[in-house]
Design a protein around this motif. Sequence first.
Motif, PDB file in Angstrom:
ATOM      1  N   ALA A 114       0.830  -1.205   0.000  1.00 49.24           N
ATOM      2  CA  ALA A 114       0.000   0.000   0.000  1.00 49.24           C
ATOM      3  C   ALA A 114       0.869   1.261   0.000  1.00 49.24           C
ATOM      4  O   ALA A 114       0.389   2.346  -0.332  1.00 49.24           O
ATOM      5  N   ALA A 128      -0.217   4.853   1.189  1.00 50.83           N
ATOM      6  CA  ALA A 128      -1.261   5.660   0.543  1.00 50.83           C
ATOM      7  C   ALA A 128      -2.373   5.961   1.547  1.00 50.83           C
ATOM      8  O   ALA A 128      -2.874   5.060   2.225  1.00 50.83           O
ATOM      9  N   GLY A 152      -5.554   6.750   1.347  1.00 51.87           N
ATOM     10  CA  GLY A 152      -6.848   6.109   1.162  1.00 51.87           C
ATOM     11  C   GLY A 152      -6.832   4.604   1.314  1.00 51.87           C
ATOM     12  O   GLY A 152      -7.889   3.965   1.268  1.00 51.87           O
ATOM     13  N   ALA A 153      -5.654   4.000   1.515  1.00 54.57           N
ATOM     14  CA  ALA A 153      -5.580   2.549   1.701  1.00 54.57           C
ATOM     15  C   ALA A 153      -5.860   2.147   3.138  1.00 54.57           C
ATOM     16  O   ALA A 153      -6.185   0.978   3.406  1.00 54.57           O
ATOM     17  N   LEU A 180      -4.680  -1.038   4.700  1.00 56.33           N
ATOM     18  CA  LEU A 180      -5.433  -2.260   4.384  1.00 56.33           C
ATOM     19  C   LEU A 180      -6.063  -2.875   5.630  1.00 56.33           C
ATOM     20  O   LEU A 180      -6.229  -4.094   5.725  1.00 56.33           O
ATOM     21  N   ALA A 183     -11.415   1.196   0.402  1.00 55.97           N
ATOM     22  CA  ALA A 183     -10.359   2.175   0.172  1.00 55.97           C
ATOM     23  C   ALA A 183     -11.014   3.439  -0.355  1.00 55.97           C
ATOM     24  O   ALA A 183     -12.113   3.403  -0.916  1.00 55.97           O
ATOM     25  N   LEU A 229     -10.416   6.482  -2.939  1.00 62.38           N
ATOM     26  CA  LEU A 229      -9.594   6.951  -4.039  1.00 62.38           C
ATOM     27  C   LEU A 229      -9.494   8.462  -4.011  1.00 62.38           C
ATOM     28  O   LEU A 229     -10.439   9.151  -3.620  1.00 62.38           O
ATOM     29  N   GLY A 266      -3.695   3.378  -8.409  1.00 59.36           N
ATOM     30  CA  GLY A 266      -4.079   2.435  -7.378  1.00 59.36           C
ATOM     31  C   GLY A 266      -4.420   1.077  -7.961  1.00 59.36           C
ATOM     32  O   GLY A 266      -4.785   0.978  -9.135  1.00 59.36           O
ATOM     33  N   PRO A 322       0.249   2.209  -5.503  1.00 58.14           N
ATOM     34  CA  PRO A 322      -0.048   1.474  -4.272  1.00 58.14           C
ATOM     35  C   PRO A 322      -1.130   0.414  -4.464  1.00 58.14           C
ATOM     36  O   PRO A 322      -2.036   0.579  -5.285  1.00 58.14           O
ATOM     37  N   LEU A 382      -4.356  -0.925  -2.963  1.00 59.08           N
ATOM     38  CA  LEU A 382      -5.350  -0.282  -2.109  1.00 59.08           C
ATOM     39  C   LEU A 382      -6.316  -1.258  -1.455  1.00 59.08           C
ATOM     40  O   LEU A 382      -7.089  -0.865  -0.576  1.00 59.08           O
TER      41      LEU A 382
END
Length: 333
Positions: A19, A22, A24-25, A28, A33, A35, A85, A120, A122
């Motif tokens: 990831a 990132a 917005g990840a 995990l 997620a 974007l 992503g 990444p 995501l």
Amino acid sequence: MAQAPSEFDLIAQLWAPLARGAVGAFDLKDDVAQLPVSPHGLVVTCDQVIEGTHFLSSDSLDWVAKRLVRRNLSDLIAKGCKPIGAFLALAWPQGRPQAQVADFARGLGDDLAALCGNCPLLGGDTSSTEGPLVASLTLIGTPLALNARPVLRMGAQPGDEVFLTGTLGDAFLGLQVRLGHMEASQLTQAVQLALAPKPPPLATANLVATYAKASIDVSDGLLADAGHVALTSHVSLALELDHLPLSDEATAWLTRSNDPVESLLALATGGDDYQTLFCAAPEHASALTAHFQAIGVQLTQIGRCCEGQGVALTYREQAIVLPNRRGWQFSDA
């Protein structure tokens, strides 16, 4: 026997590092997620690899993952887009050693970093199956063109020239060796390339976005994919078989052929080339040549767009009848 790691252990150990922090990840650690908002909108492509169809059971799984990334990346490059992503869905066979998941993750991470601009991972899903290994990757991209749109199959016009990046047919030749249909001694590079054919570099997407009127990757076979552009753009693509760009190994193989036309047709329909075919105005030819040379990519004009419909072939200025099979078909799976 060591206990198989749980799905959450796999996420923490193998997938979360991909990831790359990132925002917005969410590392995990959630079911979704987020974007990034893009003024250009988002472009999505999804492709998969299936054991026994797209790769051999004996193939190293880092190369299987690379093949998966490259199948998707070639689509985005041909559309003039850059990836931002990725989402992975992995069905892992119960009989495969769990340790091999790390090999897959390594190959996935290597190509997302080196070829996709540190794209990444995501999110996604990992599950077990009694069937073959199946992996699906979704790549999210943003268009690079000033009009904020991807370069589609439509848009080519009579008078445009048809260009192809890289070389053609090596993946086909390498696969024939791997299946035992050809001798390996003079096709060693093709055999390696067939494991995971490499698309042109990401910088190609900028040039496609700037100059191409219509574009497509030729993963299903040059003739089949050229036919898609012709159909959607309502033009005829007149292609010259003797102008197809070939590697040194493919050229040497062709010289040993008793029927060069049939051999060229085999290379033009074999598929898995992951190169970009695009149509551009002839006045841009010199600029395109210079720009592609600057990024180290071979660019070849292989034909032109004409009034009419479909694909027309010539070899040494003589018309050639199109083969019935022009590339990969769903029934081949």
